[in-house]
Scaffold this active site. Structure first.
Site, short mmCIF file in Angstrom:
data_model
loop_
_atom_site.label_atom_id
_atom_site.label_comp_id
_atom_site.label_asym_id
_atom_site.label_seq_id
_atom_site.Cartn_x
_atom_site.Cartn_y
_atom_site.Cartn_z
N ASP A 166 2.93 6.12 -2.30
CA ASP A 166 3.14 7.35 -1.52
C ASP A 166 4.09 8.37 -2.14
O ASP A 166 3.82 9.57 -2.07
CB ASP A 166 3.65 7.01 -0.10
CG ASP A 166 2.70 6.09 0.63
OD1 ASP A 166 1.55 5.97 0.19
OD2 ASP A 166 3.12 5.48 1.63
N HIS B 138 0.82 -1.20 0.00
CA HIS B 138 0.00 0.00 0.00
C HIS B 138 0.85 1.26 0.00
O HIS B 138 0.36 2.35 -0.28
CB HIS B 138 -0.89 -0.04 1.24
CG HIS B 138 -1.96 0.99 1.29
ND1 HIS B 138 -1.75 2.30 0.94
CD2 HIS B 138 -3.26 0.92 1.65
CE1 HIS B 138 -2.89 2.98 1.09
NE2 HIS B 138 -3.80 2.16 1.50
N CYS B 139 2.16 1.14 0.31
CA CYS B 139 2.94 2.35 0.59
C CYS B 139 3.95 2.72 -0.50
O CYS B 139 3.79 3.73 -1.17
CB CYS B 139 3.68 2.18 1.91
SG CYS B 139 2.56 1.97 3.29
N ILE B 140 4.99 1.89 -0.65
CA ILE B 140 6.14 2.30 -1.47
C ILE B 140 5.76 2.58 -2.93
O ILE B 140 6.26 3.54 -3.52
CB ILE B 140 7.30 1.27 -1.38
CG1 ILE B 140 7.51 0.79 0.05
CG2 ILE B 140 8.59 1.82 -1.97
CD1 ILE B 140 8.06 1.79 1.00
#
Ligand code: NAD
Length: 448
Positions: free
Chosen positions: A286, A281-283
């Site tokens: 974001d 979900h992040c790298i």
């Protein structure tokens, strides 16, 4: 004689007293990978907790004391929700009873890689309808600097009350690493930045009551940016080794051996490893929140864009390597059967969000391959925003593996490290460096 306490001081002091006595009710909005462990932590440390989610199935599961996230033990959920220390609801009027409200809703990207703040905005609007004097609202969702001040504050100000004296607003980024045995919500230091000093103090006190180390910073924007720096740092370094993987491969040099050698330097080097592309979900998402926002200021975050370009090209690189390997064996991708090992984006967990395995499978399918996957953590491929494979997992056994023309190792699950699995495999393309040289009796092993 000390100056008489102002109303603002007394609102803050009242909040701090409630935190100290653990009578402050903590509401967590969004009971997903981030929100659920946080809610459990507050509950386990003695705070009354209300978990809010728009997903009825999650609310029902929690109310029955069951966990829908593999690595979060059902015992912890049952302990909190069946013993009525915590409750789950989709009735947002219960926000009014919460002294602290922590927002952990998704922050995805839109189709043009632009920030999609609809979940944050919807949550801010519902909170604005219930906000009352003495409440603290903290945003945890990863986002670009300025979101807390630009999106939350104006909605709350419509109440006529004043932030910093009537209620408090802060940002505190989540640093969850699902499945990491050494670090959990309690022992990962927590950055806290307020829209003003009283908001920072209120949030620092709340987290300080349950988390080992709180790191207060001067503004919410610093806290928002800190989280992005952490993720951009990873994205750029992973892109670097992914590019070096291609360069060294052309030169006949094994990038994995190069990294092992380089990491013996005891200072000034930190190893990052190549792979089939970014997941989670992040790298993958974001960093683009910052490059999007930077454009508003007329500056270009070139490293972010370049890293994104390299990392998103990796699934196609892996498929090209697979085509070359099949070609060497006199076969084409079209008509070949290809098994992808691992649907989740990191080892030993069941989280498949943004996993590069999906794109690899789809690219193979577009080229006419017969595709299959094996993942001991994911029995059936879930329908995602972009994917609907309609596949179930092949058994993790050597006789099953032997039936495919090629196998791509995409996720480094422990279950895939058993060399005997590959004994009768024909072609293995290992993107994670986990298949031992010599594991294949007569087939060929490649790295990609
Ligand atoms: N998963 C991680 O490892 C991780 C790590 C650090 C930061 N984050 C950040 O934390 C945030 C949440 O991520 P996550 O992984 O927990 O996502 P998730 O999808 O697991 O959980 C989000 C939850 O919010 C719920 N939700 C959506 N809209 C809602 C609304 N309007 N009101 C109430 N609930 C709503 C969803 O139903 C879901 O249960 C994101 O911004 C993410 O970038 C995640």
């Amino acid at each position: 004689m000390p100056a008489p306490a102002t109303t603002a001081d007394s609102v803050l002091n009242d909040f701090l007293r409630r935190v100290e006595s653990r009578t402050a009710t903590v509401g967590v909005v969004g009971m997903g990978y981030v929100g659920l462990p946080l809610a459990l932590l507050f509950s386990e440390r003695g705070f009354p907790v209300v978990g809010f989610d728009v997903d009825r199935k999650k609310v029902e599961a929690l109310s029955k004391g069951t966990s829908y996230i593999h690595h979060i033990g059902v015992d912890r959920v049952a302990q909190a929700f069946l013993q009525k220390k915590a409750r789950a609801t989709d009735d947002f009027s219960n926000l009014a009873e919460c002294d602290a409200i922590i927002i952990c809703v998704p922050t995805p990207l839109g189709v043009h890689r632009e920030p999609d703040l609809k979940y944050i905005r919807a949550t801010a609007e519902v909170i604005a309808r219930h906000i009352r004097r003495g409440q603290l609202v903290v945003l945890e969702s990863t986002t670009y600097p300025g979101t807390t001040r630009e999106e939350l504050l104006p909605r709350f100000e419509a109440s006529g009350m004043k932030c910093g004296s009537d209620y408090f607003v802060a940002f505190s980024p989540e640093r969850e690493d699902p499945g990491n045995p050494s670090f959990n919500t309690k022992n990962i230091p927590k950055i806290v930045g307020g829209l003003d000093a009283p908001s920072r103090d209120a949030a620092a006190a709340l987290y300080g009551a349950v988390i080992d180390r709180v790191v207060p910073v001067s503004t919410a924007e610093v806290a928002e940016s800190g989280k992005l720096l952490e993720n951009i740092f990873r994205s750029v370094n992973i892109a670097l080794v992914n590019e070096l993987k291609i360069v060294f491969d052309r030169m006949g040099i094994d990038v994995w051996e190069v990294i092992e050698a380089a990491k013996t330097k005891p200072f000034g080097f930190m190893p990052f490893y190549p792979g089939p592309g970014l997941g989670g979900h992040c790298i993958p998402l974001d960093p683009f929140y910052l490059s999007w926002k930077a454009a508003e200021y007329g500056v270009w975050a070139r490293f972010i864009e370049l890293a994104g370009e390299i990392n998103t090209s990796m699934p196609r690189y892996v498929v090209t390597k697979t085509a070359e390997a099949l070609n060497e064996a006199g076969k084409s991708v079209s008509g070949s059967s290809v098994l992808v090992l691992g649907l989740s984006y990191k080892p030993n967990i069941d989280d498949d969000r943004e996993s590069p395995s999906f794109e690899i499978l789809e690219l193979l399918q577009e080229s006419g391959a017969k595709i299959a996957y094996c993942d001991p953590h994911i029995a059936a491929a879930r329908r995602g925003r972009k994917h609907d494979l309609q596949l179930t997992s092949v058994p993790c056994r050597s006789d099953a593996f032997a039936t495919y023309d090629a196998i791509i190792v995409s996720t480094a699950h422990d279950a895939f490290k058993d060399a005997s699995l590959y004994r009768d495999a024909k072609i293995v393309i290992d993107t994670r460096n986990i298949v031992a040289p010599g594991a294949l009796a007569s087939g060929r092993l490649y790295k990609a």
